[in-house]
Design a protein around this motif. Structure first.
Motif, PDB file in Angstrom:
ATOM      1  N   THR A 178       0.836  -1.206   0.000  1.00  0.00           N
ATOM      2  CA  THR A 178       0.000   0.000   0.000  1.00  0.00           C
ATOM      3  C   THR A 178       0.871   1.257   0.000  1.00  0.00           C
ATOM      4  N   TRP A 179       1.960   1.232   0.793  1.00  0.00           N
ATOM      5  CA  TRP A 179       2.803   2.448   0.864  1.00  0.00           C
ATOM      6  C   TRP A 179       3.674   2.588  -0.364  1.00  0.00           C
ATOM      7  N   ALA A 180       4.098   1.478  -0.945  1.00  0.00           N
ATOM      8  CA  ALA A 180       4.865   1.556  -2.190  1.00  0.00           C
ATOM      9  C   ALA A 180       4.009   2.207  -3.283  1.00  0.00           C
ATOM     10  N   GLU A 181       2.744   1.788  -3.363  1.00  0.00           N
ATOM     11  CA  GLU A 181       1.842   2.337  -4.377  1.00  0.00           C
ATOM     12  C   GLU A 181       1.524   3.804  -4.085  1.00  0.00           C
ATOM     13  N   HIS A 182       1.303   4.129  -2.820  1.00  0.00           N
ATOM     14  CA  HIS A 182       1.005   5.510  -2.428  1.00  0.00           C
ATOM     15  C   HIS A 182       2.185   6.425  -2.798  1.00  0.00           C
ATOM     16  N   GLU A 183       3.375   5.970  -2.499  1.00  0.00           N
ATOM     17  CA  GLU A 183       4.589   6.737  -2.803  1.00  0.00           C
ATOM     18  C   GLU A 183       4.761   6.933  -4.311  1.00  0.00           C
ATOM     19  N   ARG A 184       4.456   5.872  -5.074  1.00  0.00           N
ATOM     20  CA  ARG A 184       4.588   5.942  -6.524  1.00  0.00           C
ATOM     21  C   ARG A 184       3.614   6.958  -7.110  1.00  0.00           C
ATOM     22  N   GLY A 192      -2.521  14.969  -8.372  1.00  0.00           N
ATOM     23  CA  GLY A 192      -3.681  14.170  -8.755  1.00  0.00           C
ATOM     24  C   GLY A 192      -4.657  13.999  -7.603  1.00  0.00           C
ATOM     25  N   PRO A 193      -5.814  13.375  -7.879  1.00  0.00           N
ATOM     26  CA  PRO A 193      -6.824  13.195  -6.834  1.00  0.00           C
ATOM     27  C   PRO A 193      -6.505  11.965  -5.999  1.00  0.00           C
ATOM     28  N   HIS A 194      -5.697  12.136  -4.956  1.00  0.00           N
ATOM     29  CA  HIS A 194      -5.362  10.970  -4.140  1.00  0.00           C
ATOM     30  C   HIS A 194      -5.527  11.295  -2.662  1.00  0.00           C
ATOM     31  N   LEU A 195      -5.535  10.254  -1.853  1.00  0.00           N
ATOM     32  CA  LEU A 195      -5.605  10.426  -0.405  1.00  0.00           C
ATOM     33  C   LEU A 195      -4.310  11.059   0.095  1.00  0.00           C
ATOM     34  N   ASP A 196      -4.398  11.892   1.154  1.00  0.00           N
ATOM     35  CA  ASP A 196      -3.146  12.300   1.792  1.00  0.00           C
ATOM     36  C   ASP A 196      -2.709  11.172   2.733  1.00  0.00           C
ATOM     37  N   TRP A 197      -1.529  11.302   3.340  1.00  0.00           N
ATOM     38  CA  TRP A 197      -1.006  10.203   4.161  1.00  0.00           C
ATOM     39  C   TRP A 197      -1.972   9.807   5.286  1.00  0.00           C
TER      40      TRP A 197
ATOM     41  N   LEU B 156     -20.293  -3.042  -5.293  1.00  0.00           N
ATOM     42  CA  LEU B 156     -19.477  -2.658  -4.140  1.00  0.00           C
ATOM     43  C   LEU B 156     -20.062  -1.429  -3.462  1.00  0.00           C
ATOM     44  N   PRO B 157     -19.820  -1.281  -2.168  1.00  0.00           N
ATOM     45  CA  PRO B 157     -20.403  -0.166  -1.417  1.00  0.00           C
ATOM     46  C   PRO B 157     -20.015   1.176  -2.039  1.00  0.00           C
ATOM     47  N   ASP B 158     -20.877   2.138  -1.860  1.00  0.00           N
ATOM     48  CA  ASP B 158     -20.660   3.473  -2.392  1.00  0.00           C
ATOM     49  C   ASP B 158     -19.638   4.205  -1.519  1.00  0.00           C
ATOM     50  N   LEU B 159     -18.454   4.442  -2.061  1.00  0.00           N
ATOM     51  CA  LEU B 159     -17.383   5.083  -1.303  1.00  0.00           C
ATOM     52  C   LEU B 159     -16.883   6.291  -2.089  1.00  0.00           C
ATOM     53  N   PRO B 160     -16.301   7.285  -1.396  1.00  0.00           N
ATOM     54  CA  PRO B 160     -15.627   8.369  -2.127  1.00  0.00           C
ATOM     55  C   PRO B 160     -14.573   7.766  -3.068  1.00  0.00           C
ATOM     56  N   THR B 161     -14.409   8.369  -4.250  1.00  0.00           N
ATOM     57  CA  THR B 161     -13.539   7.783  -5.284  1.00  0.00           C
ATOM     58  C   THR B 161     -12.128   7.427  -4.787  1.00  0.00           C
ATOM     59  N   PRO B 162     -11.422   8.310  -4.039  1.00  0.00           N
ATOM     60  CA  PRO B 162     -10.048   7.919  -3.662  1.00  0.00           C
ATOM     61  C   PRO B 162     -10.007   6.700  -2.735  1.00  0.00           C
ATOM     62  N   LEU B 163     -11.032   6.552  -1.876  1.00  0.00           N
ATOM     63  CA  LEU B 163     -11.068   5.366  -1.002  1.00  0.00           C
ATOM     64  C   LEU B 163     -11.392   4.116  -1.813  1.00  0.00           C
ATOM     65  N   ARG B 164     -12.276   4.274  -2.794  1.00  0.00           N
ATOM     66  CA  ARG B 164     -12.610   3.162  -3.690  1.00  0.00           C
ATOM     67  C   ARG B 164     -11.360   2.714  -4.456  1.00  0.00           C
TER      68      ARG B 164
END
Lengths: 218, 218
Positions: A178-184, A192-197, B156-164
């Motif tokens: 998960t962290w390798a992908e997040h870092e990439r 881009g539209p991504h989660l923060d840490w 699949l459950p309805d989630l915000p896009t980045p969590l999905r």
């Protein structure tokens, strides 16, 4: 030894330590971005070392280089993990203990300036048959990790051993990849539209809680 | 062309096809057991080719060799996946569709005689920055996979896009690395206390069902 010789000796040691550090940082980045098949020669060249064999001179062989990169990050991650264990104290909350398992690496990476490479490096080391044992040995050398695994063992649902092992392996894989992908994603598409840490940490703890509590089908 | 020349030509093509197959099988095993840093020269030697450059002769470069290993297994996996899609028909059962996503690779591997190497090979290809795109391109070339992903999207459950997206990435990682680990354990400790393939498949479907249905914390 006369003062002048001592100071010459000190300067030489400083230079060697600086070169060692430069090789470590360069190797971690190259392995993360290009894979473990990057040669020692390429690492030496990218670190600006005129001498093609400087990796060998400073680290002996490739295994020692990989071990040194792992060990460079272990102490700060271990400090964060020990703090989380102290904070968790006697709680019986599964989420808190899964959090203490998951949070140290991403919180450490999030605290570093600029782009990080260690999670992608770690993922490759974990998958490569030649380095896998080394990565596990490094991870299991953490005293606080043993405390966390012991607490989780008592809090996690009672499952037949092979199923428990399977879920433990899945947990380890998600913690690494998960962290390798997040870092990439952060490196390739910083805006881009991504989660923060912290959001990504919460997302992984939620997912692992669901994974562990999933009923076993017939 | 006279019959004799045609038959000489046919024999030469048969020999080339056999050598190609031998290199593919050897390279997959070496990459699985020793990592992607194994050289083309080592692959040629292990395949019993007197000529060190036989990998280059038959496959061009390393990327084409990796692609050919992936493509060697794609058709049988795709056939299993298409059957599962046909069986699932119009069901709205999340577990059935997660099963159709998860089952093709392990059911294919379980059907092969003797030890398998493809799952470990695939895990390394998936993590290596130089081959990652190739692995994703190969996976996404499956028509039935697109049907499954479309059905899962609605179930699949309805989630915000980045969590999905995060849960989708975790699903892909578990699908790849669970089988690499299962294959490794089977190879290193065939009589150890481990799940058989169907139990491992059920365990992964259970875990993924829990992962997807996990509530999102604040």
């Amino acid at each position: 030894m006369p003062a002048k010789a001592r100071s010459r000796d000190g300067a030489r040691q400083d230079r060697a330590a600086a070169t060692r550090e430069l090789i470590l940082v360069t190797a971690e980045r190259l392995f993360a971005e290009e894979g473990l098949s990057v040669s020692n020669r390429q690492v030496s060249a990218a670190a600006g070392q005129g001498n093609n064999s400087s990796v060998g001179y400073h680290f002996g062989d490739r295994v020692e280089l990989v071990r040194a990169i792992l060990q460079r990050h272990s102490p700060p991650v271990e400090r964060l993990r020990a703090e989380l264990v102290a904070d968790a104290a006697d709680t019986q909350d599964l989420r808190v203990w899964l959090g203490s398992l998951v949070r140290p690496l991403p919180e450490y990476l999030a605290s570093l300036p600029g782009p990080t490479f260690f999670a992608r490096f770690g993922a490759q080391v974990m998958v490569d048959p030649g380095y896998r044992e080394l990565a596990i040995e490094d991870a299991m050398s953490s005293p606080s990790l043993h405390i966390i695994l012991g607490r989780l063992d008592r809090l996690l649902p009672d499952l037949p051993t092979p199923l428990r092992t399977q879920r433990r392996v899945m947990t380890r894989q998600l913690m690494v990849f998960t962290w390798a992908e997040h870092e990439r994603v952060l490196a390739e598409d910083p805006n881009g539209p991504h989660l923060d840490w912290p959001q990504a940490v919460a997302g992984l703890v939620d997912a692992l809680t669901g994974l562990w509590q999933a009923p076993v089908s017939d």
